[in-house]
Design an enzyme around this catalytic site. Structure first.
Site, PDB file in Angstrom:
ATOM      1  N   GLY A  27     -12.199 -39.990   8.742  1.00 32.90           N
ATOM      2  CA  GLY A  27     -11.885 -41.300   8.179  1.00 32.90           C
ATOM      3  C   GLY A  27     -11.242 -41.135   6.824  1.00 32.90           C
ATOM      4  N   GLY A  28     -11.331 -42.168   6.043  1.00 38.36           N
ATOM      5  CA  GLY A  28     -10.710 -42.129   4.733  1.00 38.36           C
ATOM      6  C   GLY A  28     -11.396 -41.143   3.815  1.00 38.36           C
ATOM      7  CG  ASP A 139     -14.078 -51.227   6.512  1.00 40.87           C
ATOM      8  OD1 ASP A 139     -13.102 -51.916   6.880  1.00 40.87           O
ATOM      9  OD2 ASP A 139     -14.017 -50.002   6.363  1.00 40.87           O
TER      10      ASP A 139
HETATM   11  P1  ADP Z   1     -15.058 -42.631   6.654  1.00 42.93           P
HETATM   12  O1  ADP Z   1     -16.245 -43.103   5.894  1.00 42.93           O
HETATM   13  O2  ADP Z   1     -14.351 -41.493   6.007  1.00 42.93           O
HETATM   14  O3  ADP Z   1     -14.134 -43.742   7.036  1.00 42.93           O
HETATM   15  P2  ADP Z   1     -16.360 -42.742   9.183  1.00 42.93           P
HETATM   16  O4  ADP Z   1     -17.807 -42.865   8.905  1.00 42.93           O
HETATM   17  O5  ADP Z   1     -15.645 -44.012   9.542  1.00 42.93           O
HETATM   18  O6  ADP Z   1     -15.605 -42.007   8.002  1.00 42.93           O
HETATM   19  O7  ADP Z   1     -16.166 -41.686  10.351  1.00 42.93           O
HETATM   20  C1  ADP Z   1     -14.873 -41.309  10.771  1.00 42.93           C
HETATM   21  C2  ADP Z   1     -14.817 -41.204  12.279  1.00 42.93           C
HETATM   22  O8  ADP Z   1     -15.700 -40.170  12.720  1.00 42.93           O
HETATM   23  C3  ADP Z   1     -15.268 -42.453  13.015  1.00 42.93           C
HETATM   24  O9  ADP Z   1     -14.253 -43.408  13.147  1.00 42.93           O
HETATM   25  C4  ADP Z   1     -15.715 -41.877  14.341  1.00 42.93           C
HETATM   26  O10 ADP Z   1     -14.624 -41.663  15.197  1.00 42.93           O
HETATM   27  C5  ADP Z   1     -16.306 -40.525  13.947  1.00 42.93           C
HETATM   28  N1  ADP Z   1     -17.748 -40.674  13.741  1.00 42.93           N
HETATM   29  C6  ADP Z   1     -18.365 -41.107  12.619  1.00 42.93           C
HETATM   30  N2  ADP Z   1     -19.686 -41.148  12.776  1.00 42.93           N
HETATM   31  C7  ADP Z   1     -19.932 -40.746  14.035  1.00 42.93           C
HETATM   32  C8  ADP Z   1     -21.123 -40.603  14.824  1.00 42.93           C
HETATM   33  N3  ADP Z   1     -22.303 -40.902  14.313  1.00 42.93           N
HETATM   34  N4  ADP Z   1     -21.005 -40.164  16.102  1.00 42.93           N
HETATM   35  C9  ADP Z   1     -19.788 -39.875  16.619  1.00 42.93           C
HETATM   36  N5  ADP Z   1     -18.631 -40.002  15.939  1.00 42.93           N
HETATM   37  C10 ADP Z   1     -18.693 -40.431  14.660  1.00 42.93           C
END
Ligand code: ADP
Length: 691
Positions: A27-28, A139
């Site tokens: 993600g970001g 969000d």
């Molecule tokens: P950020 O805070 O950098 O935006 P995220 O928490 O949104 O990161 O996580 C980025 C991506 O990683 C998610 O969109 C998802 O695809 C994957 N992801 C995050 N958490 C999980 C999880 N608990 N299980 C499986 N995939 C995950």
């Protein structure tokens, strides 16, 4: 404490407690990897963040961690453990193997009202709970809702959440979130109530579920904002009057006229076919102590139940919290409440910690190099029968477990069965018969897990890299001098890329062969590499973690109308024939053939039976679409680059064989970047490839 030591300890802690596999998302702020909690054997998601890259966003991560510690709900992703070093933060989370709701929507084009209702009730449940705890999420979008193994939704990404001091009724000022989902009052910079803004986003989300595209969308941000503030969108003809009404109630420009979450709980649309309001109260109250889990932990830790309970009740989000919560999760899913016995002897060489450190050493696992430790999900290598104790000595990295010379302590080596025997202790107060029963239970569990692992092996649709070859593919050389580390030009030479010791952005990377001590023979290395095949499949990516600006400088999205006009959903089953045949691939790269997988929603079916043809078609089209890629067998790791050499999008396309029907499929997985841009791009690639 010196920085290096803290860093080492943090990574050590992670690798002692978890096996770390491939990247499953980013993600970001973060990169997220699949992991396995060694003691419980449970899969987890490990969110990895570099403090340096976070910069000013570091407080957001702290906010996320604090929020997640306070939230425990059936539709909110659970936080198990936090490991912080001087340079990195690791968040260990409940693993959601079903991927993002976003991918699910686009795979199906759109969802039926019935299926939407199932998901929507879960979203309302999660949000009612989150709001009841005083938080606004801010969000909400389908990328932040993950699907768990039971096909239930779990809310993630609390980095932008807010908990106003005086309660949720207090106004907020920070304008954040993803513009397409942002409420009008928010993008206008007005003070707003967090829960009201969340309802607007839920409306946009509901629209996306029912329609497969966004209600407000435009390439131009200003035009998009205008559309949002006017609150005008078109209702497609397939929406039922009930859906139209609900969407209208949720996407009211005036927040005071907007429906509330409380009203959504028993809204006629939401309770249709259920005849019961949405159940929003948590089924997993924070602080709950389960006696079975405590007993198992006490046995494993060789402590009294009382002191184990006291330890768990500290809720430090360390290994104790993680072990307890994962045991609880096992129990809830009807699995035996059992932990793996702690290794007693030979742990330097055989323990997960040891293996983790080996991997780290071999891979240069540091925050600068984005090393991906790819392992098979087979749990065998750290289990009794597979302990390769006798060969470990030469490969022990320096400084393992306080042995500066790196020599593994092998003089205690005993037969494997003994080394890992579930050694009873007086504290446990169990009779020999009970110990035998313990052993039988564990054997049964192991048999069970072996079966599960076997199944996992056969069904790893979401796993990035599968093959056993030890190959490292170079990233393309820099495109501009702006940032040689972050940019690349289209990779035309990928087919002739050497397999090993490739140069990644000018830095010679190590082959995935485990690092050998001076005396290790080549045969030994080979043998060792085969045994540690978990570590053999390694690729070093050079993504520079891009910080997604969460404020209103949204990623450019294509006009969602385009896709509709083109007609047909390329993510669905494709019937079009292949009319071109290009033979580009080196046969050696494909000697193992594509993976055989089951049809999944993130797999596009073709009507073709020749995987090489499909692969070649895609390979020929990627440069045209300005997509850089590295190829590994039938998997293409794709990236697009923005200005200043930043990776704007990362995703995988894998050509695979389906079993029923026996046709070629294309598995796709977004790893980074705006979800809707990704959708349009992959649609474009697949339709242009004439697949
Ligand atoms: P950020 O805070 O950098 O935006 P995220 O928490 O949104 O990161 O996580 C980025 C991506 O990683 C998610 O969109 C998802 O695809 C994957 N992801 C995050 N958490 C999980 C999880 N608990 N299980 C499986 N995939 C995950």
């Amino acid at each position: 404490m010196p920085v290096e030591r803290t860093e080492h300890r943090g990574a050590e802690e992670l690798h002692r407690d978890y096996q770390v596999y491939e990247t499953i998302g980013s993600g970001g702020f973060a990169k997220v990897k699949l992991g396995r909690h060694i003691l419980s054997g449970e899969k987890v998601a490990i969110k990895i963040m570099n403090k340096k890259d976070l910069g000013d966003d570091l407080p957001r991560v702290k906010v996320e961690i604090e929020a997640m510690k306070n939230l425990s709900h059936q539709h909110v992703c659970r936080l198990y453990q936090v490991i912080e070093t001087s340079t990195q933060i690791f968040m260990v989370l409940e693993y959601c193997p079903g991927g993002e709701l976003f991918d699910y929507i686009i795979a199906k084009d759109r969802l039926s009202e019935e299926e939407t209702r199932v998901f929507f009730r879960q979203i309302v449940s999660a949000m009612a709970y989150v709001h009841s705890q005083g938080y606004a999420h801010r969000d909400l979008k389908p990328e932040n809702l993950l699907i768990d193994e039971d096909h239930n939704l779990k809310l993630i990404d609390f980095g932008l959440c807010a908990k106003p001091k005086g309660g949720l009724g207090y106004e907020l000022m920070t304008c954040c979130g993803s513009p397409a989902y942002a409420a009008p009052e928010l993008i206008q910079g007005k003070a707003y109530i967090g829960s009201e803004a969340d309802v607007w986003s839920m409306g946009v989300l509901l629209f996306a579920l029912l329609c497969g595209y966004l209600p407000f969308d435009d390439d131009n941000c200003m035009v998009l904002y205008r559309k949002i503030t006017r609150g005008k969108y078109d209702n497609p003809q397939w929406l039922s009057p009930g859906s139209v009404l609900l969407l209208n109630q949720m996407m009211q420009v005036d927040p005071k006229r907007r429906i509330t979450v409380r009203q959504l709980l028993d809204h006629p649309w939401a309770i249709k076919d259920y005849n019961s309001p949405v159940e929003w109260r948590t089924r997993q109250p924070l602080g709950h102590i389960d006696e079975d889990c405590i007993t198992e932990m006490a046995v494993n830790m060789k402590r009294s139940r009382g002191s184990t309970t006291a330890l768990v009740k500290e809720w430090r989000y360390d290994q104790t919290t993680a072990t307890y919560l994962l045991l609880l999760s096992k129990k809830k899913r009807g699995k035996p409440v059992r932990l793996r016995p702690e290794p007693t002897v030979c742990e330097d060489s055989c323990s997960p910690l040891h293996q983790g450190l080996q991997a780290r050493e071999a891979l240069h696992f540091s925050e600068d190099e984005d090393a991906v430790i790819v392992g098979s999900l087979d749990f065998g290598s750290d289990y009794i029968d597979d302990c390769p104790c006798t060969q470990v000595k030469q490969y022990t990295p320096k400084g393992v477990r306080g042995q500066p010379d790196g020599a593994a302590n092998h003089k205690d080596a005993r037969p494997a069965e003994k080394r890992y025997a579930y050694s009873p202790t007086p504290e446990r107060g169990r009779t020999p018969a009970q110990h035998r029963q313990d052993r039988r239970n564990r054997d049964q569990e192991r048999a069970c897990e072996n079966k599960e692992n076997k199944e996992n092996k056969e069904n790893k649709e979401n796993i990035a890299v599968q093959e056993k070859d030890v190959e490292i593919f170079a990233l393309p050389p820099p495109r501009t001098p702006v940032s040689s580390k972050k940019s690349a030009r289209p990779n035309k030479n990928v087919l002739t890329t050497p397999n090993q010791n490739a140069h990644v952005n000018g830095t010679k990377t190590k082959a995935a062969t485990p690092k050998a001590g001076g005396s290790a023979s080549k045969e030994h290395i080979k043998k060792r590499a085969a045994e540690f095949k978990d570590l053999a499949d390694v690729e070093i990516l050079a993504f520079s973690p891009e910080r997604r600006s969460r404020s209103l400088d949204m990623a450019v999205t294509e006009d969602s109308g385009k896709k509709k006009k083109r007609g047909g959903n390329v993510f669905g089953s494709l019937e079009r024939g292949l009319d071109k045949m290009i033979t580009m691939l080196t046969p050696s790269k494909r000697r193992d053939g594509p993976r055989k997988i089951k049809a999944q929603y993130n797999v596009t079916l073709t009507s073709q039976t020749n995987p090489d043809q499909i692969l070649n078609q895609i390979l020929s089209i990627l440069p045209e679409k300005n997509v850089d890629f590295t190829q590994k067998g039938y998997t293409l790791k794709c990236r697009t680059w923005g200005d200043f050499g930043k990776v704007t999008m990362a995703f995988e396309l894998e050509v695979c064989m389906l079993q029923r029907p026996e046709v070629v499929g294309i598995r796709r997985q977004r790893l980074k970047g705006d979800a809707w841009v990704y959708k349009h791009l992959v649609e474009d690639i697949l339709s242009s490839s004439s697949i």
